[in-house]
Scaffold this motif. Structure first.
Motif, short mmCIF file in Angstrom:
data_model
loop_
_atom_site.label_atom_id
_atom_site.label_comp_id
_atom_site.label_asym_id
_atom_site.label_seq_id
_atom_site.Cartn_x
_atom_site.Cartn_y
_atom_site.Cartn_z
N GLU A 182 -8.06 2.97 14.30
CA GLU A 182 -7.93 2.71 12.86
C GLU A 182 -6.68 1.94 12.49
O GLU A 182 -6.34 1.80 11.33
CB GLU A 182 -7.97 4.04 12.09
N GLY A 183 -5.95 1.46 13.46
CA GLY A 183 -4.75 0.68 13.15
C GLY A 183 -4.15 0.14 14.43
O GLY A 183 -4.39 0.71 15.51
N ALA A 201 1.48 0.79 11.24
CA ALA A 201 0.37 0.32 10.41
C ALA A 201 -0.43 1.51 9.88
O ALA A 201 -0.84 1.52 8.71
CB ALA A 201 -0.51 -0.61 11.22
N VAL A 202 -0.65 2.51 10.74
CA VAL A 202 -1.42 3.68 10.33
C VAL A 202 -0.65 4.45 9.25
O VAL A 202 -1.21 4.85 8.21
CB VAL A 202 -1.72 4.60 11.54
N GLU A 249 1.58 3.39 7.23
CA GLU A 249 1.60 2.60 6.01
C GLU A 249 0.26 2.71 5.26
O GLU A 249 0.19 3.06 4.09
CB GLU A 249 1.91 1.13 6.36
N ALA A 250 -0.80 2.45 6.01
CA ALA A 250 -2.13 2.41 5.41
C ALA A 250 -2.52 3.76 4.82
O ALA A 250 -3.17 3.84 3.78
CB ALA A 250 -3.16 1.96 6.44
N LYS A 251 -2.13 4.82 5.49
CA LYS A 251 -2.53 6.15 5.03
C LYS A 251 -1.47 6.82 4.18
O LYS A 251 -1.63 7.97 3.77
CB LYS A 251 -2.85 7.03 6.24
#
Lengths: 481, 484, 95
Positions: free
Chosen positions: A400-401, A406-407, A409-411
């Protein structure tokens, strides 16, 4: 009566050369039947063998890795017997002058002790083809793709005393050949298989009992089971007053049963003699020196280094060096993370635990060393808590990243460490729970500690787990004074 | 045309006296006429031969022909020829269409030569009379009641009868030299490792060597030039520069020392042959060479030694004939054991079976040291004899075989007597050195061979001596009247 | 060295050659003759002589590890006595 099991192993390792030991046919696994069997492999009249240089070098590397003498003039011999998967009617092998002389390796026992297992010799030989027993109108089909694939056969002394020791020995062989890069070690494809010579005797006696040979064991688990089964069978026979017949046996893994092989009942006379189509293999000291210089760091040395360099326990270092791929992965994670112990923990517990659970090979891991290293870095700099880290790992596992950052940040998983914002949150929770604040203030030191947990829990809930637990504690202590 | 040498045929093609196609058709016609009598060929490759001849003529028209281009020859049926039956004169391989070419077949094709067909031989090259062939015995063109020698009997008879201008043979214990002697040819067994064994069906791997069978030493040099050379497919092939065999043919023999082993003139040699060989040796003296008596003290052990090593190697070389992948398979095998034992019972002839059994015995547990290892030690003694002798002499000379051609059926039921036919040739194979047989006269109309033996890789020296001898004599020009 | 019928049977089995029962005696006598001739070797002391396997005492050349052989299955199966689905067929193999 206490019995002792005596085990010697003959391990066959397929070398990962491009072409066969005596011909230019491909050794790639999984091809259509007989598409990789050339004129030499089929033993067409007039064909002759020429020895593959890489097979010789691989055998020398193995010999050096197990502290063995390399035979300076090794000889190929013909082992004569008829079998449909053996096209020439003989297997080209070695007998009197094998390329690798006596050597040894150390295995680690569960007790933590080290045991030395002696290697009698190792020799080069060609693999046979395969007989397929599906019903072709009551006949068998012969596929000669595997015929001529180079093997080293590693013959141990009867130095092992339990199935567990045998497995530890085999795992050590596996790690050595894969470290050296001379075999892929893939047991499911038959790249590493073993025959187990098993006998039993009354503990304390010196004489060896009559042994049986169980053929073609191709997984660590089957080897363990087959040896245990065979040793128990022999003990039962002897305790019933019977005697052991020297025989070749097969292990049926589906039924966990052993049985004597029918086709090998007769005593064979293999009529070994030097193959006149091949000449003695002269090995120069310079070649040995050259190969020695290119040997990679081997499992034992790497384990020691992991202990001294990273401060790991012998046990952890042992697990992390059991395969070269794991060791390389761990070192990459440790480097990226900047904390070897944390790296070791994550690799062994989270990653290997998960791989094991899902039955995925280490080489197929969906989380790269860089990703895992980046994740650990975020734990170290308090960006995320250990608990959140597991969520991030899960997301990386599921693709998922591209990275932990990145994970996160995204979550929106970033840990809340802004003291102003946290303070507001703490004030809100205290204001919402005046009764509990009263009780807390009235309580003694012992009870207060317990009650503090309630407030921490409320704050963590409010922050969706992102509040930095250390800072929350500090703030609460200050406010509740 | 059919009694010309390769050299003469090359000149004829060059000068346009005849084309390769005409030449090839001429030989094919002779094969049609005489092969039923001689039985020299197992397979005649008429169509392919004519196609090859036409291609050679086209090359010549374009000015691209090499010296042997367009000249026909016959291959012993022991060499694999792609798309053509390669039987080794055995029922076992009667249906075997080789899927590839032996290296020497390729090399000879590259030289542009035309293959007339595959010649008869003793089954799997095991024999000295060409009577063990599954395709029936070959008859000696000099006397059709007699054997041509063996195992390259078909190759010898084909050239002697004018059914091919030259042929290839193989020699494991004398199989080129003895039939060359019995058929009045020049037959060369090169040094072990000079000519590739790839695609040559193995009899005894450490002894087998292919070589040319021709009318003259000059032709032998020409054909050897096309055959010799390193082959990466044969581990026993040796990497070395191949000399120009033609260049030294005319060198003087002045000062050469020719060793005459006393053991080669002892019991077993027929008187007429002894006389002819001594006459031939005198010719070398006339040319300025000196004769020197030498001793090869272990030569009496060469037959015992050979009859362990050759059968031992053969016994496992022939294990591949099991009815699984090619060749003969018995009808309706009941089980695997039946497939093996009946296929091999039916596919092999008596002499082949005998040698497989002897070899199996010599290698079996309990006998290995007394037979195989012992024979390998004796083999070194035999080689050592030659090394010692060659410290004093340049060439060794003597008879090729103890008797001239004998009657068909005369010795076939007495293997031990038959084995003695090779008493002077076998030691050369055991030592791996080159040996050459050249015509040295006739006894009662039957040819006699003189054997010249050289040091490792000294083929040029042997061919030089033989050529000088042939310049001074005309024995090699004699042909059997019935096949003129 | 004389060999008897039982030894002939043993060797014939190792060599996988069927010998008809009525021929065993003759084969035994022929083999005994040959082995008797061969036994001349035993008179020579060779204890100090190294066995010679190759006439030049040469050593093995090594081949670079490269795939040079293409798939020729169809060509090879075309000359097989019995084949199916790309396999050589033989009477059932019992392990």
């Amino acid at each position: 009566m206490e019995w002792e099991t005596v085990i010697g192993l003959e391990v066959h390792v397929q070398l990962s050369t491009q072409s066969k030991i005596f011909s230019g046919a491909s050794t790639a696994f999984g091809a259509e039947p007989n598409t990789q069997a050339c004129a030499v492999d089929l033993a067409l009249p007039g064909t002759l063998p020429v020895l593959n240089e890489e097979a010789v070098k691989s055998a020398i590397k193995f010999g050096l890795a197990v502290n063995a003498e390399i035979c300076r003039e090794s000889v190929f011999e013909r082992k004569n017997y008829f079998y449909p998967d053996l096209p020439k009617g003989y297997q080209t092998s070695q007998m009197d002058a094998p390329i690798v002389g006596p050597g040894w390796l150390d295995i680690q026992l569960e007790s933590g002790e080290t045991k030395r297992i002696r290697i009698h010799h190792a020799h080069l030989e060609e693999d046979a083809g395969k007989s397929l027993h599906e019903d072709f109108h009551g006949m068998s089909g012969i596929d000669l793709n595997r015929a001529g694939t180079p093997l080293i056969e590693i013959v141990s002394e009867p130095d092992m005393r339990s199935a567990e020791e045998a497995v530890a020995y085999l795992k050590k062989i596996h790690s050595i050949v894969t470290y050296l890069g001379i075999s892929d070690g893939d047991m499911s494809q038959g790249s590493l298989r073993c025959d187990a010579n098993v006998s039993v005797r009354i503990k304390g006696t010196d004489e060896l009992g009559t042994r049986t040979e169980t053929k073609n064991l191709n997984s660590f688990r089957f080897i363990e089971k087959a040896i245990q089964l065979e040793a128990q069978r022999q003990i039962d026979v002897l305790e019933d007053g019977g005697s052991i017949t020297q025989e070749t046996r097969l292990y049926d893994s589906e039924r966990n049963e052993g049985r004597a092989m029918r086709s090998k009942e007769e005593a064979n006379d293999y009529r070994y003699f030097p193959c006149p189509d091949l000449l003695p293999v002269a090995i120069e000291q310079s070649l040995i020196d050259e190969l020695k210089a290119t040997l990679p760091e081997l499992p034992d040395a790497k384990q020691e280094r992991f202990q001294s360099e990273y401060g790991l326990s012998a046990y952890d270092a042992g697990i992390l060096t059991s395969e070269r791929a794991i060791a390389d992965y761990f070192e990459a994670v440790a480097k990226a993370a900047g904390d070897a112990k944390l790296a070791a923990n994550w690799v062994m517990v989270e990653l290997m635990g998960r791989l094991n659970k899902e039955g995925i090979e280490f080489s197929e891991t969906p989380v790269s060393a860089e990703q895992l290293g980046g994740l650990i870095q975020r734990i170290r700099d308090n960006t995320i808590s250990g608990k959140i880290a597991k969520q991030v790992f899960e997301a990386l596992w599921n693709g998922e990243g591209d990275s932990a950052d990145a994970v996160i940040e995204a979550k929106g998983l970033k840990q809340m460490s802004d003291s102003g914002e946290l303070e507001k949150m703490v004030d809100q929770v205290l204001a919402d729970n005046p009764d509990q604040v009263e009780q807390y203030k009235a309580a003694d030191e012992g009870k207060r500690k317990k009650m503090l947990g309630f407030f921490v829990g409320q704050i963590m809930k409010a922050s969706k787990g992102q509040a930095n637990p250390g800072m929350v504690n500090q703030l609460l202590n200050k406010k509740l004074g | 045309m059919h009694s010309k040498t390769l050299r003469e045929l090359a000149d004829g093609l060059d000068s346009g006296q005849f084309s390769s196609e005409e030449l090839t058709r001429h030989f094919l016609a002779r094969i049609n006429e005489h092969n039923p009598t001689v039985n020299a060929y197992i397979t005649v490759m008429e169509e392919q031969a004519i196609a090859q001849a036409k291609a050679a003529d086209a090359r010549r028209a374009n000015g691209k022909a090499s010296v042997l281009d367009g000249i026909p020859l016959a291959h012993k049926d022991i060499f694999c020829t792609e798309g053509v039956r390669t039987s080794c004169a055995s029922k076992m391989l009667d249906n075997f269409i080789a899927p590839y070419n032996a290296t020497i077949v390729e090399k000879i094709a590259t030289a542009g030569m035309v293959t007339l067909g595959k010649t008869n031989m003793d089954e799997f090259a095991m024999g000295s009379s060409n009577e063990t062939s599954w395709y029936g015995p070959v008859r000696n063109p000099w006397n059709t009641d007699c054997v041509p020698g063996g195992s390259s009997g078909g190759s010898a008879a084909a050239v002697a009868a004018g059914l091919a201008p030259a042929s290839t043979g193989t020699d494991t214990g004398g199989s080129i030299r003895q039939p060359a002697a019995l058929c009045n040819l020049t037959g060369l067994k090169p040094t072990y490792g000079l000519v590739s064994r790839y695609g040559m069906i193995a009899f005894a791997s450490s002894l087998d060597q292919a070589g040319p069978m021709t009318r003259t030493a000059e032709d032998s040099a020409l054909l050897l030039q096309a055959m010799a050379g390193f082959d990466e497919k044969d581990s026993t092939s040796l990497k070395r520069d191949i000399p120009d065999y033609n260049a030294t043919l005319n060198d003087s023999l002045e000062g050469k020392v020719i060793g005459v082993p006393k053991e080669f003139f002892a019991e077993g040699l027929s008187d007429e042959i002894a006389t002819k060989v001594r006459d031939a040796l005198a010719e070398f003296e006339k040319q300025g060479a000196t004769l020197k008596e030498i001793s090869l003290p272990h030569s009496h052990l060469s037959i015992p030694c050979y009859y362990v090593i050759a059968p031992a190697e053969a016994s496992t070389n022939l294990s591949r004939y099991d009815g699984v992948r090619y060749g003969h398979r018995c009808e309706n095998p009941q089980d695997l054991a039946d497939l093996y034992t009946r296929t091999r019972e039916e596919g092999f002839g008596d002499e082949v079976k005998r040698r497989i059994l002897v070899g199996t015995y010599a290698l079996s547990a309990g006998f290995y040291d007394a037979y195989y290892r012992k024979a390998q030690r004796i083999r070194r003694l035999i080689k050592q004899d030659f090394i010692e002798a060659f410290k004093e002499v340049d060439i060794i000379a003597g008879p090729t075989s103890p008797n001239p051609a004998f009657g068909i059926g005369e010795k076939v039921n007495d293997p031990l007597t038959m084995y003695l036919e090779d008493m002077y040739t076998i030691a050369v194979n055991l030592a791996g050195i080159p040996g050459l047989s050249i015509p040295a006269g006739l006894v009662d109309g039957k040819p006699v061979g003189l054997q010249l033996i050289g040091k490792d890789f000294c083929e040029a020296e042997l061919l030089n001596a033989a050529h000088r001898f042939q310049l001074a004599t005309d024995w090699h020009q004699q042909t059997p009247a019935a096949f003129a | 060295m004389a060999v008897g019928p039982s030894e002939i049977e043993k060797i014939a089995h190792l060599a996988r050659i069927r010998i008809a029962p009525d021929q065993i005696d003759e084969v035994a006598s022929r083999l005994s003759d040959i082995l008797g001739m061969v036994d001349q070797m035993q008179a020579v002391d060779t204890s100090s002589v190294a066995p010679m396997a190759n006439p030049h005492d040469a050593t093995q050349r090594l081949r670079p590890d490269a795939v040079t052989e293409p798939n020729q299955r169809d060509t090879f199966l075309a000359i097989a006595p019995q084949s199916e689905d790309g396999l050589f067929l033989v009477p059932k193999v019992i392990e």
